[in-house]
Design a protein around this motif. Sequence first.
Motif, PDB file in Angstrom:
ATOM      1  N   THR A   1      -1.428  -6.954  -8.645  1.00 15.66           N
ATOM      2  CA  THR A   1      -1.415  -7.080  -7.188  1.00 15.66           C
ATOM      3  C   THR A   1      -2.238  -8.303  -6.797  1.00 15.66           C
ATOM      4  OG1 THR A   1      -3.408  -5.737  -6.817  1.00 15.66           O
ATOM      5  CG2 THR A   1      -1.300  -4.579  -6.913  1.00 15.66           C
TER       6      THR A   1
ATOM      7  N   SER B   1       0.754 -11.917  -0.140  1.00  7.79           N
ATOM      8  CA  SER B   1       0.528 -10.701  -0.924  1.00  7.79           C
ATOM      9  C   SER B   1       1.661 -10.503  -1.922  1.00  7.79           C
ATOM     10  CB  SER B   1       0.413  -9.470  -0.017  1.00  7.79           C
ATOM     11  OG  SER B   1       1.648  -9.185   0.597  1.00  7.79           O
TER      12      SER B   1
ATOM     13  N   SER C   1       2.943  -7.318  -4.812  1.00  6.04           N
ATOM     14  CA  SER C   1       2.713  -5.994  -5.405  1.00  6.04           C
ATOM     15  C   SER C   1       3.891  -5.617  -6.281  1.00  6.04           C
ATOM     16  CB  SER C   1       2.511  -4.938  -4.319  1.00  6.04           C
ATOM     17  OG  SER C   1       3.681  -4.789  -3.536  1.00  6.04           O
TER      18      SER C   1
ATOM     19  N   SER D   1      -0.238  -5.018   0.260  1.00  8.11           N
ATOM     20  CA  SER D   1      -0.320  -4.787  -1.185  1.00  8.11           C
ATOM     21  C   SER D   1      -1.633  -4.062  -1.460  1.00  8.11           C
ATOM     22  CB  SER D   1      -0.260  -6.110  -1.953  1.00  8.11           C
ATOM     23  OG  SER D   1      -0.444  -5.903  -3.342  1.00  8.11           O
TER      24      SER D   1
END
Length: 695
Positions: free
Chosen positions: A430, A446, A448, A132
């Motif tokens: 993010t 992560s 995104s 990300s």
Amino acid sequence: MNRLLLTGLLVAAAITANAQDNAQKDSLTMETMMHNIPEVMVKGSRPIVKAERGMLSYNMPLLMKQLPADNAYEALTRIPGVSDATGSISFSGNEVTLIINGQATTLTQEQLAERLKAMPAAQLAKAEVMLSAPARYHVRGMAINIVTKDYAGTNQLSGQIIGGLVQNKYAKGFGDLYLSMQRGKFGLDAQYKLVNGNSYGESSRIANHPLGNNRIHYNDETGQKSFGITHDYRLGMNYTFSKNHRLDVAYTGQWDKTSSNSHTTGSSISGMHHDSHEYLHNVDVNYALPFGLTLSGSYTYYRTPQQQALDGTMTTENKNETERNLTSGSKQTINKWMFTADQTHSLAHGWGLSYGVKGQFTSNKSYQTTIGKDGTILPDGTSSVDNNERIWNIYAGFSKQINKAISVEASVAAEQYHSPVWDEWRVYPTLNALWNVNDNHLLNLSFSSNSEFPSYWSTMSNVFYSSTYTEIHGNPNLKPFSYYNVNLMWQIKRRYTLMAFASLKPDYFVQLPYQTTDRMAVIMKETNFDFSNSYGLQASAIFSAGKWLNGNVFAVGTYKHDKSSHFFDLPFDRKKLSVILGGTASVKLCSTQDLRLILNPFIQSKAIQGVYDISPIFRMDAKLQWSSHDGKWGLRLNGSNIFNNQFDTRSVQGNQDYRMKVNYNWASFTFAVIYKFGGYKEKTVKEVDTSRMGH
């Protein structure tokens, strides 16, 4: 939209493997990434990859010692799970955005890939694989930041010259020159690449067309021979005033001329001639100041005029004939400007702060005109656009090293996208969180988000006739789609890596075929789905056996769910589990010479994309290479798609029965001679200063 856009095929690659050197807590090594493989002795090595700030940072010079590569693009494919089986870099089943030295640019991903193909692998310092990408990079989703070596403060001259021949059904020659020079604070790099010759590709279609209440059999085979000459050139200069104070200026250009002739036999007998030119000019400026401020500017001019003539007749089993004698001309002219301003602060107690702004402005003037046999203009094949696009983006983010084991980095960007078709604001968060639980366990989470907007050509109401049977239709109702990616990586005992992922894409769009029942024609059209969601698990590892074998392996399993309620009169709701296996193996063939065989297998089980069923894919690339003892001379023999496998797709949903086989990556063999000079055999590499990139 003046070329047949072949539907992208599902190609996934597994997440990069990681392991850890016992003497360095955050450092992952070849030794600790190995499973307990019987009869294979695994030897330790210096750290190859580190897990830091939500990214995997690869030491490329060390990786290249295990898995050699000649150019920077090829070097990326040596990273576990990274693949270019479809001609572009992919990672963990998703497209990857390429970044060079953390700098924003108006060049497209294809143009950046060409730059990497002309850059020697020896120029790479590290590759940062980000699940990300933080907002400060001005890209979203998965990305790889390629960091080149920084010779500031030294005096050096180095370079690489390559010449060779590519042979598939026809032949083409190429030459590549790269030069790097550093004189104290001033640095210069230049590259030039020439490709001149022929290439070949094939496609075929088999259909039982639903015409009214009947079924009409159709089949054709098309061979395409193309002749082209391409000049790629670049000149970059930099000046380092002091630590963290540097100016970079670069010019990139391209001149390309291509002519192709296609011949179709079977139910259609036709010939097509196509001429195109491409002109590209780009200037990038990047200025980093010592107090954490980076200013960047980029300008790209791109123009591509094209001409096409189609003359063909389609005869069906009931003796009906359809004739198409068409001439079309088109030109696209793009002017794109972009500027960015980014500020970073390193604060007390492990805190970091970043914020910035981006402005991007694009002028697109394009037209397409189609003329029939009698000289009349076809309204449905004629269109033009004169559009201006504007993007404003502001972002802010923070990072926090909570303790020695836990770090977090998060950002949020607000972006306005304005064009004659759309005018809207979107917000993109993010997140990267790394938890080094103990010596045996490491977790990385992560998240995104991103949006993709259709091209201008895709939203026009025109029709492009790519053959007597195939029509490419624009879609004025096409709308942008969003996507959201979540990845959880888990390292166990530093010996192997597992990753769970989810990718959600509401309103996803892609080009799909539809056989209309009122005439003999298959319509290729981009349409919005309700959603396209993927869920899966991935695993990968790097291995070695003595001094004669090095490599990596990866596996990924993906469950995909595609649904569309409004695809013509053929709604679909499809689910499929698919598996991918692949890797790279480097075998040293001689103990007294640097002679290696490198193999890159890729296998994918059956998969789906919308109404398409994608047949299993097997692809094998191979490379035999010799290098002199001093590393200056090299001979290469490469085989690409050596078994000449095709991509095979079929749509049999509802009343549809359409099959297409495509092989525009015809089996080819390349022979090349390489000469390296200057500083390519450095025993030590200066640590790359990445502070100017906002780290």
